[in-house]
Each structure stands twice: as structure tokens, then as C-alpha cells.
Design a protein around this motif. Structure first.
Motif, mmCIF file in Angstrom:
data_model
loop_
_atom_site.group_PDB
_atom_site.id
_atom_site.type_symbol
_atom_site.label_atom_id
_atom_site.label_comp_id
_atom_site.label_asym_id
_atom_site.label_seq_id
_atom_site.Cartn_x
_atom_site.Cartn_y
_atom_site.Cartn_z
ATOM 1 N N ARG A 111 -6.467 53.666 -12.896
ATOM 2 C CA ARG A 111 -6.057 54.891 -13.594
ATOM 3 C C ARG A 111 -5.087 55.717 -12.741
ATOM 4 N NH1 ARG A 111 -5.251 58.564 -17.161
ATOM 5 N NH2 ARG A 111 -6.486 60.468 -17.347
ATOM 6 N N GLU A 112 -4.944 55.329 -11.469
ATOM 7 C CA GLU A 112 -4.154 56.082 -10.487
ATOM 8 C C GLU A 112 -4.633 57.530 -10.447
ATOM 9 O OE1 GLU A 112 0.026 55.506 -11.133
ATOM 10 O OE2 GLU A 112 -0.168 53.336 -11.094
ATOM 11 N N PRO A 113 -5.906 57.706 -10.104
ATOM 12 C CA PRO A 113 -6.515 59.042 -10.193
ATOM 13 C C PRO A 113 -6.025 59.996 -9.108
ATOM 14 C CG PRO A 113 -8.047 57.523 -9.177
ATOM 15 C CD PRO A 113 -6.859 56.715 -9.553
ATOM 16 N N GLU A 114 -6.144 61.267 -9.421
ATOM 17 C CA GLU A 114 -5.852 62.298 -8.421
ATOM 18 C C GLU A 114 -7.145 62.742 -7.745
ATOM 19 O OE1 GLU A 114 -3.880 65.174 -10.848
ATOM 20 O OE2 GLU A 114 -1.972 64.118 -10.756
ATOM 21 N N LEU A 115 -8.255 62.282 -8.265
ATOM 22 C CA LEU A 115 -9.574 62.590 -7.709
ATOM 23 C C LEU A 115 -10.502 61.416 -8.030
ATOM 24 C CD1 LEU A 115 -11.819 64.561 -6.627
ATOM 25 C CD2 LEU A 115 -12.045 65.376 -8.969
ATOM 26 N N LEU A 116 -11.234 60.952 -7.034
ATOM 27 C CA LEU A 116 -12.172 59.841 -7.259
ATOM 28 C C LEU A 116 -13.596 60.361 -7.147
ATOM 29 C CD1 LEU A 116 -12.464 56.797 -7.762
ATOM 30 C CD2 LEU A 116 -12.390 56.439 -5.284
ATOM 31 N N LEU A 117 -14.359 60.184 -8.217
ATOM 32 C CA LEU A 117 -15.756 60.642 -8.242
ATOM 33 C C LEU A 117 -16.670 59.416 -8.265
ATOM 34 C CD1 LEU A 117 -15.353 63.367 -11.029
ATOM 35 C CD2 LEU A 117 -15.507 63.776 -8.587
ATOM 36 N N LEU A 118 -17.590 59.359 -7.344
ATOM 37 C CA LEU A 118 -18.502 58.213 -7.254
ATOM 38 C C LEU A 118 -19.936 58.712 -7.367
ATOM 39 C CD1 LEU A 118 -16.769 56.558 -4.137
ATOM 40 C CD2 LEU A 118 -16.321 56.055 -6.539
ATOM 41 N N ASP A 119 -20.605 58.305 -8.427
ATOM 42 C CA ASP A 119 -21.971 58.770 -8.658
ATOM 43 C C ASP A 119 -22.954 57.644 -8.337
ATOM 44 O OD1 ASP A 119 -24.230 60.092 -9.387
ATOM 45 O OD2 ASP A 119 -23.781 60.170 -11.529
ATOM 46 N N ALA A 121 -5.035 52.267 -17.307
ATOM 47 C CA ALA A 121 -3.989 52.139 -16.283
ATOM 48 C C ALA A 121 -2.617 52.529 -16.819
ATOM 49 C CB ALA A 121 -3.958 50.702 -15.779
ATOM 50 N N PRO A 122 -1.931 53.472 -16.166
ATOM 51 C CA PRO A 122 -0.576 53.797 -16.611
ATOM 52 C C PRO A 122 0.409 52.675 -16.293
ATOM 53 C CG PRO A 122 -1.207 55.165 -14.728
ATOM 54 C CD PRO A 122 -2.380 54.311 -15.056
ATOM 55 N N ASP A 123 0.097 51.892 -15.242
ATOM 56 C CA ASP A 123 0.981 50.793 -14.850
ATOM 57 C C ASP A 123 0.142 49.520 -14.752
ATOM 58 O OD1 ASP A 123 2.748 49.055 -13.748
ATOM 59 O OD2 ASP A 123 3.035 50.146 -11.864
ATOM 60 N N SER A 124 0.263 48.670 -15.785
ATOM 61 C CA SER A 124 -0.634 47.497 -15.851
ATOM 62 C C SER A 124 -0.266 46.423 -14.827
ATOM 63 C CB SER A 124 -0.645 46.921 -17.260
ATOM 64 O OG SER A 124 0.657 46.556 -17.631
ATOM 65 N N THR A 125 0.897 46.549 -14.180
ATOM 66 C CA THR A 125 1.275 45.522 -13.194
ATOM 67 C C THR A 125 0.386 45.589 -11.948
ATOM 68 O OG1 THR A 125 2.906 47.021 -12.236
ATOM 69 C CG2 THR A 125 3.710 45.485 -13.913
ATOM 70 N N LYS A 126 -0.266 46.747 -11.745
ATOM 71 C CA LYS A 126 -1.114 46.892 -10.558
ATOM 72 C C LYS A 126 -2.522 46.331 -10.766
ATOM 73 C CE LYS A 126 1.315 50.904 -8.756
ATOM 74 N NZ LYS A 126 1.312 52.354 -8.613
ATOM 75 N N VAL A 127 -2.811 45.995 -12.019
ATOM 76 C CA VAL A 127 -4.167 45.546 -12.346
ATOM 77 C C VAL A 127 -4.539 44.284 -11.575
ATOM 78 C CG1 VAL A 127 -5.606 44.640 -14.225
ATOM 79 C CG2 VAL A 127 -4.206 46.672 -14.595
ATOM 80 N N ASP A 128 -3.629 43.310 -11.571
ATOM 81 C CA ASP A 128 -3.928 42.035 -10.907
ATOM 82 C C ASP A 128 -4.081 42.223 -9.398
ATOM 83 O OD1 ASP A 128 -3.958 40.399 -13.222
ATOM 84 O OD2 ASP A 128 -1.785 40.640 -13.326
ATOM 85 N N THR A 129 -3.233 43.085 -8.827
ATOM 86 C CA THR A 129 -3.333 43.352 -7.386
ATOM 87 C C THR A 129 -4.705 43.911 -7.045
ATOM 88 O OG1 THR A 129 -1.020 44.001 -7.582
ATOM 89 C CG2 THR A 129 -2.088 44.459 -5.475
ATOM 90 N N VAL A 161 -12.754 41.503 -18.631
ATOM 91 C CA VAL A 161 -12.700 42.276 -17.383
ATOM 92 C C VAL A 161 -11.304 42.870 -17.196
ATOM 93 C CG1 VAL A 161 -12.807 42.063 -14.865
ATOM 94 C CG2 VAL A 161 -14.559 40.992 -16.284
ATOM 95 N N ARG A 162 -10.272 42.059 -17.436
ATOM 96 C CA ARG A 162 -8.897 42.544 -17.243
ATOM 97 C C ARG A 162 -8.565 43.677 -18.230
ATOM 98 N NH1 ARG A 162 -3.719 42.785 -17.653
ATOM 99 N NH2 ARG A 162 -2.439 42.398 -15.822
ATOM 100 N N GLN A 163 -8.973 43.503 -19.493
ATOM 101 C CA GLN A 163 -8.725 44.562 -20.493
ATOM 102 C C GLN A 163 -9.428 45.853 -20.092
ATOM 103 O OE1 GLN A 163 -10.165 42.402 -23.903
ATOM 104 N NE2 GLN A 163 -8.113 41.929 -24.645
#
Lengths: 222, 230
Positions: B144-152, B102-110, B94-96
Motif C-alpha cells: 500500500r506504500e503506507p505513511e504509517l505502519l500499524l502492527l497489532d 497497491a498503488p504500484d503493482s510492479t512492486k508486488v512481486d519484489t 495471494v498475489r491479488q
């Protein structure tokens, strides 16, 4: 029949070692080129892709002896490709390897190609959405998810290479002590009336086939 | 940051022809019946499908412009995308999965803790529940720190508890994310609850009166702060 005596005769061990060497080389070639060709065949439709698809699939539907004859015409000393090569391909070890490689290639490529066209395409899309390019997606996502198909395709290709006769006969020439693989040696033994030796050689191939079958069974491919 | 969409694509039974804008910090819900072209629209915006005509821009960045023959590939668009079905990579933990883009993996746990799946980091997707997988898919998209979030239709296969939890989180953090969010659904109640703007699509076109034709529309209009409908 003294099974052990026949097994240790040079007439038996030489074809056995030759076959193992051929399988080692063609198996490596199958793995590398098979994966890359499978991936290429899932790319956008083009004339080049159709040609490659035809060439890869041909040994499945075209008689081996005829395939071998075409390869002999192409790779022979006076052949279109053969005359441009610095080494002799036919009636030598490279010829036997090519025969083994060509025979097994479609069995390696086709299952992997089918798997790459399947459900993993959705994972590839997710990977691209997550910022990975085509190659990163292939190595990090697609390949790990089709590894069982790669393994089963590889074992099928090995099995086909092990039993290859027609193309090998044309390209290798069945030269005793040089290009007579296990399968050809069974033919030679029967032809010269050595049925016991043919039986021992068949038993050796039978053991190889059993190992391949068990491997395929574990991979749920058969 | 504003997403501007003005596109046309010929589909099998109709032309998908739509034009709208989606501002940052707001959730634009797209509703309509099955086969209306909603998912195709999302896929076109993500760059997973081509369009016949039109433009897609995110602020000043042009992602698609058919007249200029300009196309930014999917991997270069900073998008978070959550599908209806769980799409985690089965060979990763799950973590992988979450750290994959993710450009910054430190935010993953948060993120994992925020979505209540911090304890599942070493689990493989096949060993966790559907609801947990969808929470992980949300984390994956946001990491991913997206600039747009798409939810289908991300909530349609979920149990009520997980759906309520994820809807609550989305409502709470949509303005904090400060990016345009495009949410495709066929659940009018869900669109009403989450959407700042609701766009109804039918046969590939924005159809304002589609909503009024739905029998449960009076309930929607009773909400304290109804979204804008178009």
C-alpha cells in the motif's frame, strides 16, 4: 389418470407459464433489491432504517392474506399509491409479481443481512485500510464473500414465491387464464373436484421444490 | 514524518487517555496486559473507531481533531495494518490480495520474493500455512506504500521460525521504510527486541512503572542497546 394428458392441457400449461414468468421477474427483483436492501440494513441505525427493516420483515410475521389486503388497499385504483400510478396493479400480472416479490423478500434479505453483519466486517475494515471506499468494499470484498448466502437466500425466496397464495389471491384476484398461478390453480382444481389435476399440479410444484432443495443442500443452507 | 497522538475515549471500564509521538524510521512498541486498550488505540489511529476528544496528526496532516469536527476516513489515510489473525481476502489469490491496495503493482512481486512467498502467488489463502498467510499480510500492508505502519500483535499466533524471520525483516527494514511504525504486543521480549521506544499501557493510560512490575524486566535491561522506556 393420464398424467401426460393433464400436463399438456391449457388449464395446466397456462398457470405453469404464468408462474415461470412471475418467478423470472420477481427472482430478478429479489436478487437486485435484496442485495441492496441487505446492505442498507447493515448501515448505521436510523429511523428510516428501522422503517425499512419493519416493512421488509413484516411478511414473515404478518398473515399473508392480511398483508395482501393492506397491499390491495394501497395499490388498488382508489388506494393511496394506486391512484397515483398510470397502470392498474391489482388483478393483473404486475399485481401477481408484487405479491410474489413481497412474500419472498424477507427470506432473501435476512440471511444476507446476517452474513454482512458477521465475520466479513473484519474483511471490510481491511479493505478500507487498503484504500477502498464503502462501495468498492461492498462490490470487491463483501459481496464475493457472502455469495453463498445470497444464493441460498435467493433460492429460499424463490421457494416462498412459488408457493405464495394469500397475497396473490388478494392482489391478483385468481382470475382464470390471467392471474391464476400454479399454487392458486391447485386450490381451484380441488374446489371444482378435479383431484387428479390437483395432483399433477402439486407434482409440478414438487419438482420445482426438489430442485430448490437440492440447490440449498449444495449451498449447505438446510 | 511523525505521528502525534493525543486522545481520549471512554471505554466500558476505563478511559483510554494517551499522548505520544512516533517518529519516522523508528518502531514504537506499545506493551501492556490484555484489555489495556492497546488494540483500541490502534483502531482509533486507523480511523476504525471514533474518539471522544483529541487529535491525531501525521506530520502536517490532521487525521482527527474533535474540536474542529475533523475526521479523515480510514480509506484516505495511507496506513498499513497487520492484525494478529490472518485477514487475507479468501476469494482472492495471494498475489491479488497483496496487489489489492497497491498503488504500484510492479512492486508486488519484489515484496513477495523478499518475504519468501513468491512461489505462492496463485494460491488461495486457505491453501497456505498460517505463517505464509501472515507473511502475505505483511506484504499486503507494505504494498500500500503506507505513511504509517500499524502492527497489532502480528507475531503472537506464529511459530518460532516465522516469528524470527518476520522480526528480523522488520528490524532490518524499519529505518529503510522511513515511516513511523507502531507495534502493539504483550510480549516484553519482543517489544525490547524491536522497539526503539517502548510505551507501557495499563487501563488505558501510559504507565511507566508497569514495566518494572513485570518479573522478567532484568533480562530486558541487559540488552546491549536498550530502547527508551516510558
Amino acid at each position: 389418470m393420464d398424467f401426460l394428458q393433464i400436463l399438456t392441457q391449457s388449464q395446466t400449461t397456462a398457470p405453469l407459464w404464468l408462474t415461470l414468468k412471475v418467478l423470472a421477474v420477481s427472482g430478478t427483483l429479489h436478487l437486485v433489491s435484496g442485495i441492496l436492501l441487505s446492505y442498507y440494513l447493515t448501515s448505521k441505525k436510523s429511523t428510516m432504517r428501522s422503517v425499512v427493516d419493519f416493512l421488509v420483515t413484516m411478511p414473515l410475521i404478518f398473515p399473508p392474506i392480511a398483508t395482501g389486503f393492506i397491499l390491495l388497499m394501497l395499490l388498488g385504483r382508489a388506494g393511496l399509491i394506486g391512484q397515483a400510478l398510470p397502470v392498474d396493479i391489482v388483478f393483473s400480472f404486475p399485481g401477481v409479481v408484487i405479491a410474489s416479490f413481497v412474500a419472498g423478500l424477507p427470506l432473501m434479505v435476512k440471511p444476507v443481512e446476517a452474513a454482512l453483519r458477521g465475520d466479513v466486517q473484519r474483511l471490510a475494515e481491511i479493505s478500507q485500510v487498503l484504500g477502498k471506499n464503502n462501495w468498492q468494499t461492498f462490490w470487491l470484498v463483501l459481496l464475493p464473500n457472502v455469495r453463498r448466502n445470497v444464493a441460498s437466500g435467493w433460492f429460499l425466496a424463490l421457494g416462498r414465491s412459488l408457493g405464495e397464495v394469500g397475497i396473490t389471491l388478494m392482489l391478483g384476484g385468481n382470475i382464470i387464464g390471467k392471474t391464476n398461478t400454479l399454487s392458486l390453480e391447485i386450490y381451484n382444481a380441488v374446489f371444482s373436484g378435479e383431484f387428479e389435476r390437483a395432483l399433477v399440479l402439486s407434482a409440478i410444484i414438487g419438482v420445482f421444490s426438489l430442485i430448490i432443495f437440492i440447490a440449498l443442500k449444495r449451498l449447505s443452507a438446510v | 514524518m511523525t505521528l502525534t497522538v493525543n486522545i481520549r475515549k471512554h471505554l466500558e471500564h476505563f478511559d483510554l487517555q494517551t499522548s505520544f509521538t512516533c517518529p519516522a524510521g523508528k518502531l514504537t512498541a506499545i506493551i501492556g496486559p490484555s484489555g489495556a486498550g492497546k488494540t483500541t488505540l490502534i483502531r482509533i489511529i486507523a480511523g476504525l473507531e471514533t474518539l471522544d476528544n483529541g487529535t491525531i496528526t501525521l506530520n502536517d496532516t490532521v487525521w482527527n481533531d474533535t474540536q474542529q469536527d475533523h475526521f479523515i476516513p480510514t480509506c484516505k489515510r495511507k496506513i498499513g495494518l497487520v492484525f494478529q489473525e490472518y485477514t487475507l481476502f479468501p476469494h482472492m489469490t495471494v498475489r491479488q490480495n497483496i496487489a489489492f491496495g497497491a498503488p504500484d503493482s510492479t512492486k508486488v512481486d519484489t515484496l513477495m520474493n523478499l518475504f519468501g512467498i513468491g512461489h505462492l502467488s496463485r494460491h488461495k489463502p486457505c491453501t497456505i500455512s498460517g505463517g505464509e498467510r501472515q507473511r502475505a499480510a505483511f506484504c499486503q500492508a507494505l504494498a500500500r506504500e503506507p505513511e504509517l505502519l500499524l502492527l497489532d500483535e502480528p507475531f503472537s499466533a506464529l511459530d518460532v521460525k516465522t516469528r524470527t524471520f518476520l522480526c528480523g525483516l522488520l528490524s532490518e527494514y524499519k529505518s529503510e521504510l522511513d515511516i513511523p511504525i507502531l507495534h502493539v504486543t504483550h510480549d516484553i521480549k519482543e517489544a525490547d527486541q524491536l522497539g526503539d521506544t517502548v510505551i507501557a499501557v495499563e487501563n488505558g493510560r501510559i504507565t511507566p512503572n508497569w514495566l518494572s512490575r513485570q518479573h522478567n524486566i532484568p533480562n530486558i535491561l541487559q540488552t546491549a542497546c536498550p530502547p527508551t522506556y516510558s
